[in-house]
Design a protein around this motif. Structure first.
Motif, PDB file in Angstrom:
ATOM      1  N   ARG A 373      87.793  21.263 -19.822  1.00 12.20           N
ATOM      2  CA  ARG A 373      88.569  20.080 -19.201  1.00 12.20           C
ATOM      3  C   ARG A 373      88.790  18.824 -20.013  1.00 12.20           C
ATOM      4  O   ARG A 373      89.641  18.104 -20.331  1.00 12.20           O
ATOM      5  N   ALA A 374      87.622  18.452 -20.703  1.00  7.62           N
ATOM      6  CA  ALA A 374      87.547  17.461 -21.760  1.00  7.62           C
ATOM      7  C   ALA A 374      88.654  17.775 -22.866  1.00  7.62           C
ATOM      8  O   ALA A 374      89.538  17.138 -23.288  1.00  7.62           O
ATOM      9  N   ALA A 375      88.909  18.866 -23.398  1.00 12.24           N
ATOM     10  CA  ALA A 375      89.686  19.247 -24.438  1.00 12.24           C
ATOM     11  C   ALA A 375      91.009  19.157 -23.907  1.00 12.24           C
ATOM     12  O   ALA A 375      92.164  18.974 -24.739  1.00 12.24           O
ATOM     13  N   GLU A 376      91.175  19.507 -22.713  1.00 17.09           N
ATOM     14  CA  GLU A 376      92.636  19.589 -22.005  1.00 17.09           C
ATOM     15  C   GLU A 376      93.076  18.073 -22.056  1.00 17.09           C
ATOM     16  O   GLU A 376      94.250  17.700 -22.376  1.00 17.09           O
ATOM     17  N   GLU A 377      92.277  17.289 -21.596  1.00 14.36           N
ATOM     18  CA  GLU A 377      92.564  15.979 -21.472  1.00 14.36           C
ATOM     19  C   GLU A 377      92.832  15.080 -22.986  1.00 14.36           C
ATOM     20  O   GLU A 377      93.792  14.388 -22.948  1.00 14.36           O
ATOM     21  N   MET A 378      92.230  15.762 -23.837  1.00  9.75           N
ATOM     22  CA  MET A 378      92.347  15.261 -25.334  1.00  9.75           C
ATOM     23  C   MET A 378      93.456  15.649 -26.172  1.00  9.75           C
ATOM     24  O   MET A 378      93.652  15.282 -27.155  1.00  9.75           O
ATOM     25  N   GLY A 379      94.025  16.640 -25.558  1.00 13.41           N
ATOM     26  CA  GLY A 379      95.258  17.314 -26.291  1.00 13.41           C
ATOM     27  C   GLY A 379      94.635  18.234 -27.144  1.00 13.41           C
ATOM     28  O   GLY A 379      95.238  18.499 -28.300  1.00 13.41           O
ATOM     29  N   LEU A 380      93.722  19.124 -27.026  1.00 15.84           N
ATOM     30  CA  LEU A 380      92.976  20.113 -27.609  1.00 15.84           C
ATOM     31  C   LEU A 380      93.399  21.621 -27.175  1.00 15.84           C
ATOM     32  O   LEU A 380      92.924  21.772 -26.148  1.00 15.84           O
ATOM     33  N   LEU A 381      94.194  22.289 -27.958  1.00 13.88           N
ATOM     34  CA  LEU A 381      94.278  23.862 -27.274  1.00 13.88           C
ATOM     35  C   LEU A 381      93.046  24.442 -27.710  1.00 13.88           C
ATOM     36  O   LEU A 381      92.290  24.107 -28.462  1.00 13.88           O
ATOM     37  N   VAL A 382      92.898  25.675 -26.780  1.00 13.95           N
ATOM     38  CA  VAL A 382      91.695  26.275 -26.743  1.00 13.95           C
ATOM     39  C   VAL A 382      91.731  27.881 -27.049  1.00 13.95           C
ATOM     40  O   VAL A 382      92.741  28.497 -26.198  1.00 13.95           O
ATOM     41  N   TRP A 383      90.856  28.420 -27.888  1.00 16.66           N
ATOM     42  CA  TRP A 383      90.804  29.711 -27.892  1.00 16.66           C
ATOM     43  C   TRP A 383      89.272  30.166 -27.127  1.00 16.66           C
ATOM     44  O   TRP A 383      88.362  29.676 -27.572  1.00 16.66           O
ATOM     45  N   SER A 384      89.592  30.799 -26.223  1.00 12.32           N
ATOM     46  CA  SER A 384      88.140  31.103 -25.451  1.00 12.32           C
ATOM     47  C   SER A 384      87.708  32.541 -25.587  1.00 12.32           C
ATOM     48  O   SER A 384      88.892  33.563 -25.409  1.00 12.32           O
ATOM     49  N   GLU A 385      86.601  32.804 -25.677  1.00 10.52           N
ATOM     50  CA  GLU A 385      86.039  34.215 -26.015  1.00 10.52           C
ATOM     51  C   GLU A 385      85.105  34.600 -25.193  1.00 10.52           C
ATOM     52  O   GLU A 385      83.975  33.925 -24.826  1.00 10.52           O
ATOM     53  N   ILE A 386      84.813  35.964 -25.173  1.00 11.79           N
ATOM     54  CA  ILE A 386      83.566  36.651 -24.350  1.00 11.79           C
ATOM     55  C   ILE A 386      82.563  37.153 -25.431  1.00 11.79           C
ATOM     56  O   ILE A 386      83.341  37.504 -26.574  1.00 11.79           O
ATOM     57  N   PRO A 387      81.344  37.178 -25.552  1.00 12.34           N
ATOM     58  CA  PRO A 387      80.548  37.511 -26.450  1.00 12.34           C
ATOM     59  C   PRO A 387      80.342  38.894 -26.784  1.00 12.34           C
ATOM     60  O   PRO A 387      79.277  39.630 -26.833  1.00 12.34           O
ATOM     61  N   VAL A 388      81.480  39.802 -26.924  1.00 11.43           N
ATOM     62  CA  VAL A 388      81.674  41.216 -27.251  1.00 11.43           C
ATOM     63  C   VAL A 388      81.677  40.871 -28.957  1.00 11.43           C
ATOM     64  O   VAL A 388      82.706  40.915 -29.555  1.00 11.43           O
ATOM     65  N   TYR A 389      80.191  40.861 -29.357  1.00  7.88           N
ATOM     66  CA  TYR A 389      80.087  40.575 -30.689  1.00  7.88           C
ATOM     67  C   TYR A 389      79.291  41.456 -31.473  1.00  7.88           C
ATOM     68  O   TYR A 389      78.246  42.104 -30.991  1.00  7.88           O
ATOM     69  N   TRP A 390      79.730  41.739 -32.715  1.00  9.99           N
ATOM     70  CA  TRP A 390      79.177  42.819 -33.801  1.00  9.99           C
ATOM     71  C   TRP A 390      78.784  44.295 -32.934  1.00  9.99           C
ATOM     72  O   TRP A 390      79.809  44.697 -32.326  1.00  9.99           O
ATOM     73  N   THR A 391      77.684  44.608 -33.001  1.00 11.49           N
ATOM     74  CA  THR A 391      77.513  45.951 -32.599  1.00 11.49           C
ATOM     75  C   THR A 391      77.105  46.237 -31.119  1.00 11.49           C
ATOM     76  O   THR A 391      76.072  46.838 -30.801  1.00 11.49           O
ATOM     77  N   ILE A 392      78.257  46.123 -30.283  1.00  5.22           N
ATOM     78  CA  ILE A 392      78.054  46.395 -28.919  1.00  5.22           C
ATOM     79  C   ILE A 392      77.980  48.033 -28.555  1.00  5.22           C
ATOM     80  O   ILE A 392      78.699  48.763 -29.407  1.00  5.22           O
ATOM     81  N   GLN A 393      77.357  48.404 -27.512  1.00  2.67           N
ATOM     82  CA  GLN A 393      77.298  49.638 -27.087  1.00  2.67           C
ATOM     83  C   GLN A 393      78.471  50.339 -26.556  1.00  2.67           C
ATOM     84  O   GLN A 393      78.704  50.149 -25.336  1.00  2.67           O
ATOM     85  N   TRP A 394      79.543  50.566 -27.427  1.00  4.11           N
ATOM     86  CA  TRP A 394      80.809  50.892 -26.776  1.00  4.11           C
ATOM     87  C   TRP A 394      80.813  52.050 -25.957  1.00  4.11           C
ATOM     88  O   TRP A 394      82.219  52.036 -25.295  1.00  4.11           O
ATOM     89  N   GLU A 395      79.997  53.033 -25.761  1.00  2.00           N
ATOM     90  CA  GLU A 395      80.353  54.150 -25.088  1.00  2.00           C
ATOM     91  C   GLU A 395      79.536  53.928 -23.767  1.00  2.00           C
ATOM     92  O   GLU A 395      79.470  54.868 -23.148  1.00  2.00           O
ATOM     93  N   ASN A 396      78.776  52.901 -23.517  1.00  7.76           N
ATOM     94  CA  ASN A 396      78.016  52.647 -22.390  1.00  7.76           C
ATOM     95  C   ASN A 396      78.969  51.854 -20.990  1.00  7.76           C
ATOM     96  O   ASN A 396      79.294  50.854 -21.345  1.00  7.76           O
ATOM     97  N   PRO A 397      79.067  52.654 -20.202  1.00  2.46           N
ATOM     98  CA  PRO A 397      79.828  52.088 -19.128  1.00  2.46           C
ATOM     99  C   PRO A 397      79.549  51.032 -18.550  1.00  2.46           C
ATOM    100  O   PRO A 397      80.156  50.164 -18.310  1.00  2.46           O
TER     101      PRO A 397
END
Ligand code: GCU
Length: 611
Positions: A373-397
């Protein structure tokens, strides 16, 4: 009682009281825009017990204890010293909430495990009023109990969750107890390996949210995709009185649009409107009210369009260059620690603005809502990300379900923020069929929840010839940007390599460099070839910028990283001291040489793009 008999008794008792595979229920659907609602803050000093062996949760056979036998019971030895208790919230330590525990107590600097939190709050329930306990985030797993009863569990360290306690909260004192465990798990999201400190705790605010019997739980209000002359969206009520007349009001536009929710409390809407568009130069927000027959909520919402056209990113139909920087959610000054309040967010975002940014990549997980919300008020566009980072267990449901749940919670919370233009589903993940399937499903889920934004991920570079670089990733065919991390000049050669490499892309999409950088200790000087000096950083940044000028279709850059941040991977004493030193600003606020190289280039780009 002899030792063996004692254990026999305990084991029989334990077996009788612990239902096999006891699993706490998950949270209730997320309530959005809580800052605009009737709330009771539970922030402050909480009583705590550090419990590395989880004695308060498992019996000696590692079976979950029944609540009455667990620390959720909040037994008080001082009240009845004839009973056997081996814990006492009143005599153990305390921690500030919000805040991680690693930076509040020296003994907890490296701690990864369970800490129990207790807050005794006074309350007076009212007929017809519902009550939820809401957590901005808890890293990594939280089990919540109230007045001696377990009420639910949440997994994921960076997204909000709430549990309804209407039928559990009582007149007078209420004992809220939360088991927070930040142990890393190979099947977790993130997994056991990351380049940031795994700060544990109730890291964001905790509050009671009070609502009418039937209330406005969720809504999406935005410019209609591909028809900027209209505003559309939907509303979701929660409660038994589901079918109601709801009015969407935008007073400044003289709009008051009525809809009727269906038997599920849901209604879609669309109406003509010509709002002044939100942009970094003009971060225009409108007061939007949503009024049902039993509830009313107000929000400040901006309206804009975001799309790509070939290699161009178009904001409100106009080509932009995303002049960005990556940011970890750490306090701006001192020994690290999760940032937890708006004042800290404003310092971090102020540094980005000072550098000339119109964009921030909030790495590598959803940041606190105030930051967006602060970035929105200041005029900063945002890239928002989930921590699917590096060696995740891709085959684990279960790992996938966890990732998708964090993605859904991130989108649910921030979908009404105009400045968020990109949802990112991953960072630097190794190629495989299972990984592509996992990430493709996340991309599809993001598009299904929110068709109005771009979806991407931070991929990695590939070498396709002598000094010829590109991105070779099937994921690039699925996402909206060719966004990738590259470290030519730091991990890949030395800065002179930037002068001789060239980049080629065969995908007609915007190219976006989501990471590049070099380490430097603020104030350390030496030859330009000497690592960790400001001279080396300056050389790397200057040559990188010259290299970027040669990249066809480049539409954005976010250097890694705004500020030095704590990481267990950065152990060189005297230089790193548990900090990743790629910050353009030091952990004490000193601007390094790279900061000024970016500031100069961004000033140039600002003129080039007519801003
Ligand atoms: C990677 C990663 C970052 C990390 C950085 C570094 O690109 O995405 O999380 O901190 O490199 O090595 O400093």
């Amino acid at each position: 009682m002899s030792f063996s008999v004692f254990f026999a008794a305990v084991s029989i008792t334990a077996a009788l009281t612990v239902p096999a595979g006891a699993q706490e229920p998950g949270p209730d659907p997320q309530i959005i825009n809580v800052s605009a609602r009737s709330t009771v803050s539970l922030d402050g000093i909480w009583k705590t017990i550090v419990d590395p062996y989880e004695n308060g949760y498992y019996n000696y056979r590692m079976k979950p204890l029944d609540a009455a036998k667990s620390y959720f019971a909040d037994n008080d030895f001082d009240k009845d010293r004839t009973k056997l208790f081996e814990y006492n919230f009143n005599t153990d330590g305390t921690l500030q909430v919000p805040g991680d525990w690693n930076t509040q107590r020296l003994q907890l600097y490296y701690y990864e495990g369970t800490v129990w939190y207790r807050n005794i709050f006074r309350y007076s329930p009212e007929p017809g009023r519902r009550v939820f306990v809401y957590f901005g985030a808890a890293n990594y797993e939280a089990v919540v109990g109230l007045n001696g009863e377990k009420i639910g569990k949440h997994t994921g360290g960076f997204t909000p969750f709430n549990f309804e306690i209407t039928d559990k909260v009582r007149e007078g004192d209420n004992s809220l107890i939360v088991k927070v465990d930040n142990k890393r798990h190979a099947d977790g999201v993130p997994t056991v390996n990351s380049d940031w400190w795994n700060y544990g705790g109730l890291t964001r605010s905790v509050m009671l949210v009070e609502t009418p019997e039937t209330f406005i739980r969720d809504y999406f209000v935005r410019l209609k995709k591909d028809d900027a002359g209209k505003i559309d969206g939907w509303i979701q009520l929660d409660g038994k009185d589901a079918s109601q007349t709801v009015v969407i009001g935008i007073p400044e536009l003289k709009i008051s649009h009525k809809v009727r929710t269906d038997e599920n409390g849901y209604a879609e809407f669309e109406f003509k409107a010509k709002p002044e568009l939100w942009s970094p130069e003009n971060p225009r927000l409108y007061e939007v009210t949503i009024t049902s027959e039993t509830d009313k909520v107000a929000d400040r919402i901006g309206f804009r369009t975001i799309e790509t056209d070939g290699t161009r990113i178009l904001l409100n139909g106009r080509e932009i260059f995303c002049r960005g920087v990556c940011i970890h959610e750490e306090m701006p000054y001192g020994t690290g620690g999760r940032a937890y309040c708006r004042e800290q967010d404003l310092v971090l975002l102020g540094w980005a603005k000072e550098m000339g940014c119109n964009f921030v990549r909030l790495a590598h997980y959803p940041h606190n809502e105030d930051m967006i919300r602060a970035a929105e008020e200041m005029g900063l566009l945002v890239w928002s990300e989930i921590p699917v980072y590096w060696t995740i267990q891709w085959e684990n449901p279960e790992t996938y379900a966890n990732a998708e749940s964090q993605l859904a919670d991130m989108i649910t919370r921030d979908k009404n923020r105009a400045n968020v233009i990109i949802w990112s589903v991953a960072n630097e993940t190794p190629h495989s069929d299972a990984r592509l399937k996992f990430l493709s499903s996340l991309v599809a889920r993001a598009r299904e929840m929110d068709p109005t934004r771009l979806v991407s991920a931070a991929m990695e570079k590939a070498v396709v010839g002598k000094d010829l670089l590109t991105v070779r990733d099937d994921l690039a065919d699925i996402v909206d940007l060719v966004s990738f991390n590259q470290y030519v000049g730091w991990y890949d050669g030395t800065p002179e390599k930037c002068d001789r490499v060239n980049w080629t892309f065969d995908i007609d999409k915007p190219v976006f460099i989501t990471e590049f950088g070099a380490g430097a200790v603020y104030g350390r000087h030496g030859d330009r070839t000497e690592r960790f000096t400001e001279e080396y950083m300056e050389d790397m940044y200057e040559r990188s910028v010259n290299m970027f000028r040669r990249i066809p279709g480049l539409a954005g850059t976010t250097p890694w990283v705004l500020k030095d941040f704590r990481s267990p991977r950065r152990q060189m004493k005297g230089i790193q001291d548990d900090f990743n030193r790629k910050g353009l600003v030091s952990d004490r606020g000193g601007r390094k040489s790279g900061f000024y190289v970016m500031q100069k280039w961004y000033e140039e780009l600002k003129e080039q793009y007519g801003e």
